[in-house]
Scaffold this motif. Structure first.
Motif, short mmCIF file in Angstrom:
data_model
loop_
_atom_site.label_atom_id
_atom_site.label_comp_id
_atom_site.label_asym_id
_atom_site.label_seq_id
_atom_site.Cartn_x
_atom_site.Cartn_y
_atom_site.Cartn_z
N LYS A 13 -2.31 6.45 -3.76
CA LYS A 13 -1.33 5.38 -3.65
C LYS A 13 -0.08 5.92 -4.38
CE LYS A 13 -0.62 0.41 -5.11
NZ LYS A 13 0.84 0.78 -5.58
N ASN A 14 -0.23 6.37 -5.49
CA ASN A 14 1.04 6.83 -6.26
C ASN A 14 1.83 7.75 -5.18
OD1 ASN A 14 0.50 5.72 -8.57
ND2 ASN A 14 -0.37 7.46 -9.44
N ILE A 15 1.24 8.73 -4.28
CA ILE A 15 1.96 9.57 -3.38
C ILE A 15 2.45 8.86 -2.26
CG2 ILE A 15 1.35 11.53 -1.65
CD1 ILE A 15 -1.10 12.25 -3.08
N ALA A 16 2.00 7.75 -1.83
CA ALA A 16 2.46 6.89 -0.62
C ALA A 16 3.67 5.90 -1.25
CB ALA A 16 1.33 5.97 -0.38
N ASP A 17 3.91 5.56 -2.34
CA ASP A 17 4.46 4.81 -2.91
C ASP A 17 5.97 5.87 -3.11
OD1 ASP A 17 3.04 2.68 -3.21
OD2 ASP A 17 2.69 3.07 -5.50
N ILE A 18 5.71 7.05 -3.80
CA ILE A 18 6.76 7.74 -3.82
C ILE A 18 7.49 8.33 -2.58
CG2 ILE A 18 7.61 10.02 -4.84
CD1 ILE A 18 5.48 9.75 -6.91
N ALA A 19 6.44 8.54 -1.71
CA ALA A 19 6.79 8.81 -0.16
C ALA A 19 7.80 7.51 0.29
CB ALA A 19 6.15 9.12 0.48
N GLY A 20 7.39 6.51 0.15
CA GLY A 20 8.04 5.18 0.52
C GLY A 20 9.57 5.26 0.00
N HIS A 21 9.65 5.71 -1.31
CA HIS A 21 10.96 5.60 -1.86
C HIS A 21 11.66 6.68 -1.15
CE1 HIS A 21 14.05 5.27 -5.10
NE2 HIS A 21 13.99 6.36 -5.14
N PHE A 22 11.43 7.71 -1.01
CA PHE A 22 12.02 9.00 -0.29
C PHE A 22 12.42 8.49 1.07
CE2 PHE A 22 12.44 12.35 2.88
CZ PHE A 22 12.90 13.41 1.92
N TYR A 23 11.83 7.44 1.89
CA TYR A 23 12.06 7.14 3.25
C TYR A 23 12.72 5.83 3.25
CZ TYR A 23 9.94 11.06 5.86
OH TYR A 23 9.50 12.20 6.43
N ILE A 24 13.25 5.32 2.15
CA ILE A 24 13.66 3.73 2.01
C ILE A 24 14.84 3.70 2.98
CG2 ILE A 24 15.54 4.36 0.14
CD1 ILE A 24 14.22 1.66 -1.15
N GLY A 25 15.72 4.56 3.11
CA GLY A 25 16.77 4.51 4.06
C GLY A 25 16.60 5.30 5.59
N ILE A 33 5.79 5.12 6.73
CA ILE A 33 5.18 4.69 5.53
C ILE A 33 4.23 3.44 5.85
CG2 ILE A 33 5.88 3.75 3.35
CD1 ILE A 33 5.92 6.64 3.67
N LEU A 34 4.92 2.43 6.71
CA LEU A 34 4.15 1.20 6.95
C LEU A 34 2.87 1.43 7.42
CD1 LEU A 34 7.03 -1.09 8.21
CD2 LEU A 34 5.86 -1.39 6.05
N ARG A 35 2.72 2.21 8.41
CA ARG A 35 1.48 2.90 9.22
C ARG A 35 0.57 3.54 8.20
NH1 ARG A 35 4.15 5.14 14.90
NH2 ARG A 35 4.57 3.27 15.81
N LEU A 36 1.13 4.37 7.45
CA LEU A 36 0.47 5.14 6.41
C LEU A 36 -0.26 4.32 5.31
CD1 LEU A 36 -0.20 7.90 4.83
CD2 LEU A 36 1.94 7.62 3.58
N VAL A 37 0.44 3.13 4.79
CA VAL A 37 -0.39 2.28 3.83
C VAL A 37 -1.33 1.73 4.58
CG1 VAL A 37 -0.10 0.43 2.71
CG2 VAL A 37 1.77 2.08 2.53
N ARG A 158 5.77 11.95 11.69
CA ARG A 158 5.83 12.16 10.26
C ARG A 158 4.56 12.32 9.39
NH1 ARG A 158 11.53 11.41 8.89
NH2 ARG A 158 12.63 11.69 11.09
N ASN A 159 3.49 12.30 10.06
CA ASN A 159 2.17 12.65 9.39
C ASN A 159 2.01 14.25 9.29
OD1 ASN A 159 1.77 12.90 12.33
ND2 ASN A 159 -0.44 13.00 12.01
N LEU A 160 2.90 15.10 9.96
CA LEU A 160 3.01 16.47 9.66
C LEU A 160 3.96 16.71 8.66
CD1 LEU A 160 2.98 17.75 13.39
CD2 LEU A 160 1.03 17.34 11.94
#
Length: 365
Positions: A13-25, A33-37, A158-160
């Motif tokens: 979950k921490n990995i997904a949260d931080i990746a979401g911050h990276f992709y915020i824009g 990220i939405l699909r990943l979660v 983006r899963n790669l």
């Protein structure tokens, strides 16, 4: 006693949260990220269902999909363990990997780390991985083969996630990987940054580079180049004559403390910092042999870990589930559990490689 599933799920979950911050824009990134979660939650539920049946499914696999490499880096464990430079005719076929990826998805595996050799030599397999969006595939590469076609593939899927191996600064990287390699890597990083693609770096930490690669300035430089993920991998002396590069107990403790400090530094927000093997006491023992992951070599051998190249079963004939329930893996997990409280750092199974070999011999009697 540690609840391993909860521990691993929290880390994911921490990995997904931080990746979401990276992709915020980033539009493509936010969609991913939405699909990943959603996919991570579904996979965790599947693993929990197996857990209730008494079957532990690890969220990670490591797959060395290529036995060849276009470089020959000093101290390479893949070459030292004969996992690189072998006969390509013995490698798993595309159909074999399709079956393995499909089974992994059905079991709830969330991440498959693709390694080699050089995995980008197997363009067919990277393209195959792209068609399994429910799994995230970090691709551990030397970075010299990231051409326009690969950049487009990474951008559209983006899963790669490309993870480029470096040793520190330009001089340190070239010293281990060859003159001019660092410049090729910087060029690849610039292209990935331009396309807004989340990519990572993998750093083998030794006595020679530990102080350099764990500074705030070093991470700031990686951030500036667009890097959002850093793997710190403790050096394992697979090649003779390299013991002087191995971190001692005090240096290992210092490394873990420093990585934790960097994680909590607000300036590193948006960067995923991971270490391997990491703090095995906190994790209740070694994660190899199916506790957190296991390794599939290019020929299909199911090994406890890349640093423990012993295989009883082969994915050409057996399934992932059969491997996880094998007596050999059960014995190897017992070694990791027994050493959990006394272990001070480094790779448990490499330190106990003679015992691992004995356990394998017992299964073959």
């Amino acid at each position: 006693m540690i609840n391993l599933n909860s521990f691993l799920n929290k880390g994911i979950k921490n990995i997904a949260d931080i990746a979401g911050h990276f992709y915020i824009g980033n539009v493509k990134g936010r969609t991913f990220i939405l699909r990943l979660v959603t996919n991570l939650k579904s996979s965790a539920k599947i693993r929990e269902q197996y857990e209730q049946k008494g079957i532990h499914i690890p969220p990670f696999l490591i797959a060395s999909i290529a036995s060849q490499c276009n470089l020959h880096c000093s101290g390479c464990y893949a070459y030292a363990n004969q996992g690189c430079g072998g006969d390509r005719q013995e490698e798993l076929s595309l159909d074999d990997w399709q079956r393995i990826f499909s089974e992994a998805a059905k079991l709830g595996v969330s991440f498959i780390l693709l390694a080699g050799g050089e995995p980008l030599l197997r363009r067919d397999l990277i393209q195959l991985a792209a068609h399994h969006p429910q799994i995230v595939f970090p691709v551990f590469t030397n970075g010299t083969m990231i051409d326009d076609e690969y950049q487009s593939l990474f951008s559209d899927n983006r899963n790669l996630i490309p993870v480029i191996s470096i040793e520190g600064d330009e001089a340190q990287t070239d010293r281990r990987r060859g003159e001019g390699i660092a410049r090729q890597i910087v060029k690849a990083m610039a292209s990935l940054k331009e396309k807004g693609i989340l990519y990572g770096t993998s750093i083998t930490v030794t006595t020679e580079n530990q102080a350099d690669v764990t500074t705030g300035a070093f991470l700031a430089n990686l951030r500036e180049q667009g890097c959002g993920l850093v793997f710190y991998i403790e050096y394992v002396p697979a090649e003779a004559g390299t013991d002087h590069l191995v971190l001692n107990d005090e240096e290992l403790r210092s490394l873990q403390l420093r990585i934790e400090e960097l994680r909590h530094d607000r300036s590193n927000r948006g960067m995923i910092l991971l270490s391997f093997p990491g703090d095995e006491v906190e994790m209740g023992g070694c994660l190899a042999a199916g506790r957190g992951f296991f390794h599939i070599n290019a020929n299909g051998g199911a090994e406890p870990c890349p640093f423990s190249p012993f295989a009883e079963m082969n994915l050409k004939e057996q399934t992932i589930l059969q491997v996880l329930q094998s007596s050999f893996f059960a014995k190897i997990r017992a070694i990791g559990a027994a050493e959990a409280l006394n272990h001070k750092g480094g790779c448990t199974l490499f330190e106990h490689r003679e015992e691992v070999a004995e356990r394998l011999a017992e299964t073959q009697i």
